[in-house]
Design an enzyme around this catalytic site. Structure first.
Site, PDB file in Angstrom:
ATOM      1  N   MET A 112      70.451  14.614  14.380  1.00  0.00           N
ATOM      2  CA  MET A 112      71.428  13.803  15.104  1.00  0.00           C
ATOM      3  C   MET A 112      72.583  14.610  15.699  1.00  0.00           C
ATOM      4  O   MET A 112      73.723  14.159  15.673  1.00  0.00           O
ATOM      5  CB  MET A 112      71.963  12.710  14.175  1.00  0.00           C
ATOM      6  CG  MET A 112      70.893  11.732  13.756  1.00  0.00           C
ATOM      7  SD  MET A 112      70.081  10.993  15.195  1.00  0.00           S
ATOM      8  CE  MET A 112      69.016   9.813  14.414  1.00  0.00           C
ATOM      9  N   ARG A 113      72.267  15.779  16.196  1.00  0.00           N
ATOM     10  CA  ARG A 113      73.300  16.600  16.829  1.00  0.00           C
ATOM     11  C   ARG A 113      72.755  17.190  18.110  1.00  0.00           C
ATOM     12  O   ARG A 113      71.538  17.313  18.269  1.00  0.00           O
ATOM     13  CB  ARG A 113      73.715  17.754  15.914  1.00  0.00           C
ATOM     14  CG  ARG A 113      74.444  17.304  14.673  1.00  0.00           C
ATOM     15  CD  ARG A 113      74.740  18.493  13.775  1.00  0.00           C
ATOM     16  NE  ARG A 113      75.231  18.045  12.500  1.00  0.00           N
ATOM     17  CZ  ARG A 113      76.511  17.790  12.232  1.00  0.00           C
ATOM     18  NH1 ARG A 113      77.437  17.989  13.141  1.00  0.00           N
ATOM     19  NH2 ARG A 113      76.876  17.354  11.038  1.00  0.00           N
ATOM     20  N   ASP A 162      69.529  15.015  25.754  1.00  0.00           N
ATOM     21  CA  ASP A 162      68.255  14.324  26.033  1.00  0.00           C
ATOM     22  C   ASP A 162      67.831  14.447  27.495  1.00  0.00           C
ATOM     23  O   ASP A 162      67.284  13.496  28.074  1.00  0.00           O
ATOM     24  CB  ASP A 162      68.356  12.838  25.623  1.00  0.00           C
ATOM     25  CG  ASP A 162      68.672  12.672  24.147  1.00  0.00           C
ATOM     26  OD1 ASP A 162      68.188  13.483  23.341  1.00  0.00           O
ATOM     27  OD2 ASP A 162      69.406  11.726  23.795  1.00  0.00           O
ATOM     28  N   ASN A 193      62.138  17.476  20.993  1.00  0.00           N
ATOM     29  CA  ASN A 193      62.924  16.397  20.390  1.00  0.00           C
ATOM     30  C   ASN A 193      62.215  15.067  20.610  1.00  0.00           C
ATOM     31  O   ASN A 193      61.539  14.884  21.628  1.00  0.00           O
ATOM     32  CB  ASN A 193      64.310  16.349  21.042  1.00  0.00           C
ATOM     33  CG  ASN A 193      65.193  15.269  20.442  1.00  0.00           C
ATOM     34  OD1 ASN A 193      65.285  15.121  19.230  1.00  0.00           O
ATOM     35  ND2 ASN A 193      65.844  14.486  21.291  1.00  0.00           N
ATOM     36  N   GLY A 244      63.613  11.014   7.812  1.00  0.00           N
ATOM     37  CA  GLY A 244      62.516  11.972   7.948  1.00  0.00           C
ATOM     38  C   GLY A 244      61.134  11.365   8.076  1.00  0.00           C
ATOM     39  O   GLY A 244      60.140  12.004   7.732  1.00  0.00           O
ATOM     40  N   SER A 245      61.046  10.126   8.610  1.00  0.00           N
ATOM     41  CA  SER A 245      59.692   9.562   8.745  1.00  0.00           C
ATOM     42  C   SER A 245      58.890  10.308   9.818  1.00  0.00           C
ATOM     43  O   SER A 245      57.660  10.432   9.705  1.00  0.00           O
ATOM     44  CB  SER A 245      59.746   8.063   9.044  1.00  0.00           C
ATOM     45  OG  SER A 245      60.190   7.815  10.355  1.00  0.00           O
ATOM     46  N   ASN A 246      59.563  10.837  10.819  1.00  0.00           N
ATOM     47  CA  ASN A 246      58.846  11.655  11.805  1.00  0.00           C
ATOM     48  C   ASN A 246      58.393  12.984  11.187  1.00  0.00           C
ATOM     49  O   ASN A 246      57.295  13.471  11.483  1.00  0.00           O
ATOM     50  CB  ASN A 246      59.721  11.910  13.039  1.00  0.00           C
ATOM     51  CG  ASN A 246      59.661  10.753  14.024  1.00  0.00           C
ATOM     52  OD1 ASN A 246      58.640  10.521  14.665  1.00  0.00           O
ATOM     53  ND2 ASN A 246      60.751  10.008  14.137  1.00  0.00           N
ATOM     54  N   GLU A 300      56.499   6.536  17.806  1.00  0.00           N
ATOM     55  CA  GLU A 300      57.021   7.895  17.593  1.00  0.00           C
ATOM     56  C   GLU A 300      56.057   8.682  16.709  1.00  0.00           C
ATOM     57  O   GLU A 300      55.778   9.858  16.962  1.00  0.00           O
ATOM     58  CB  GLU A 300      58.401   7.839  16.927  1.00  0.00           C
ATOM     59  CG  GLU A 300      59.480   7.228  17.787  1.00  0.00           C
ATOM     60  CD  GLU A 300      60.858   7.277  17.121  1.00  0.00           C
ATOM     61  OE1 GLU A 300      61.158   8.247  16.415  1.00  0.00           O
ATOM     62  OE2 GLU A 300      61.637   6.326  17.326  1.00  0.00           O
ATOM     63  N   HIS A 343      62.989  11.001  21.027  1.00  0.00           N
ATOM     64  CA  HIS A 343      64.094  10.094  21.323  1.00  0.00           C
ATOM     65  C   HIS A 343      63.565   8.655  21.382  1.00  0.00           C
ATOM     66  O   HIS A 343      62.533   8.407  22.011  1.00  0.00           O
ATOM     67  CB  HIS A 343      64.744  10.473  22.665  1.00  0.00           C
ATOM     68  CG  HIS A 343      65.918   9.608  22.981  1.00  0.00           C
ATOM     69  ND1 HIS A 343      67.129   9.755  22.349  1.00  0.00           N
ATOM     70  CD2 HIS A 343      66.045   8.550  23.823  1.00  0.00           C
ATOM     71  CE1 HIS A 343      67.960   8.830  22.805  1.00  0.00           C
ATOM     72  NE2 HIS A 343      67.327   8.086  23.696  1.00  0.00           N
TER      73      HIS A 343
HETATM   74  C1  GAR Z   1      63.997   8.175  15.071  1.00  0.00           C
HETATM   75  O1  GAR Z   1      63.902   6.870  15.582  1.00  0.00           O
HETATM   76  C2  GAR Z   1      64.310   9.169  16.168  1.00  0.00           C
HETATM   77  O2  GAR Z   1      63.705   8.844  17.391  1.00  0.00           O
HETATM   78  C3  GAR Z   1      65.808   9.020  16.275  1.00  0.00           C
HETATM   79  O3  GAR Z   1      66.244   8.898  14.953  1.00  0.00           O
HETATM   80  C4  GAR Z   1      65.212   8.317  14.159  1.00  0.00           C
HETATM   81  C5  GAR Z   1      64.949   9.225  12.994  1.00  0.00           C
HETATM   82  O4  GAR Z   1      64.046   8.637  12.111  1.00  0.00           O
HETATM   83  N1  GAR Z   1      66.386  10.154  16.915  1.00  0.00           N
HETATM   84  C6  GAR Z   1      67.468  10.074  17.676  1.00  0.00           C
HETATM   85  O5  GAR Z   1      68.054   9.029  17.900  1.00  0.00           O
HETATM   86  C7  GAR Z   1      67.923  11.400  18.260  1.00  0.00           C
HETATM   87  N2  GAR Z   1      69.018  11.195  19.140  1.00  0.00           N
HETATM   88  P1  GAR Z   1      63.310   9.504  11.027  1.00  0.00           P
HETATM   89  O6  GAR Z   1      64.401  10.278  10.291  1.00  0.00           O
HETATM   90  O7  GAR Z   1      62.676   8.496  10.106  1.00  0.00           O
HETATM   91  O8  GAR Z   1      62.324  10.386  11.698  1.00  0.00           O
END
Ligand code: GAR
Length: 216
Positions: free
Chosen positions: A90-91, A145, A107, A12-14, A174, A109
């Site tokens: 991730m789905r 995507d 989203n 969940g850093s985003n 990101e 990516h």
């Molecule tokens: C991020 O790097 C995001 O771009 C990727 O998962 C990570 C989640 O990090 N997303 C995907 O690969 C989607 N297919 P976060 O939980 O720290 O935000």
């Protein structure tokens, strides 16, 4: 103020970068609800720390994927959510949610789409040997995507990079471009024309986002 709903599966850093952007006043929005498919997601802790309502909803507890995404849409609609943000979810999102929020789901990516879609975008880029990778924010359609691209940021790929070092370099971008894309949306500065997203912003502003000076 834009009402946001978030879906996340892990760290969940985003999600945190969006919370922080709201706190700093950069984003004029509120997060109405976090839905996670993972009871162990650290994103839940971030929701708790910031008094954000959350629901743990696992697809396996529903009769079908459609039933799951109908319910997700219902929960967001109940709270008048206007934009759904997939922050490390991730789905592959299915029709009932996409139809409830057409061009209203974003989203992030960790690669420059259309290269390296799906899982492990950073490792795919390393293995392929590209010299530039980055991240993409796009609207979600029914493909994996494949939806209209809103914004991208580029980072170099070095010969001695590991999956971790490249992921970290990309992640830093990101955390910049996701809040920026949401801000553009909240200010009505995005227009979707077919596959293309037209951004109402000066080139100097976009240049800094897309091709940032990299410090490592
Ligand atoms: C991020 O790097 C995001 O771009 C990727 O998962 C990570 C989640 O990090 N997303 C995907 O690969 C989607 N297919 P976060 O939980 O720290 O935000």
């Amino acid at each position: 103020m834009l009402k946001i709903g978030v879906m996340a599966s892990g760290r969940g850093s985003n999600f945190q970068s969006i919370i922080d952007s709201i706190k700093s006043g950069y984003l004029k929005a509120t997060i109405e609800l976090l839905i996670t498919d993972n009871p162990d997601a650290y994103a839940i802790q971030r929701a708790k720390d910031n008094s954000i309502e959350f629901l743990v909803m696992k697809p396996s507890d529903f009769s079908s994927k459609d039933a799951y995404y109908s319910r997700v849409a219902e929960e967001f609609k109940k709270r008048s959510v206007e934009l759904v943000v997939l922050a490390g979810f991730m789905r592959v999102v299915k029709k009932p949610l996409i139809e409830a929020y057409p061009m209203r789901i974003m989203n992030i990516h960790p690669a420059l789409l259309p290269s390296f879609p799906g899982l492990h975008g950073q490792k795919q880029a390393l293995d392929y040997g590209v010299k530039i990778s980055g991240c993409t924010v796009h609207f979600v359609d029914e493909g994996v995507d494949t939806g209209p691209i809103i914004i991208q940021a580029a980072v170099p790929v070095y010969h001695d990079d590991t999956e971790d070092s490249l992921s970290e370099r990309i992640l830093r971008q990101e955390h910049r471009i996701f809040p920026y894309a949401i801000k553009l949306f909240s200010e009505g500065r995005l227009k979707v024309e077919g596959r293309r997203v037209i951004i109402d912003a000066p080139r100097s502003e976009l240049d800094l986002i897309i091709n940032p000076p990299i410090g490592n």
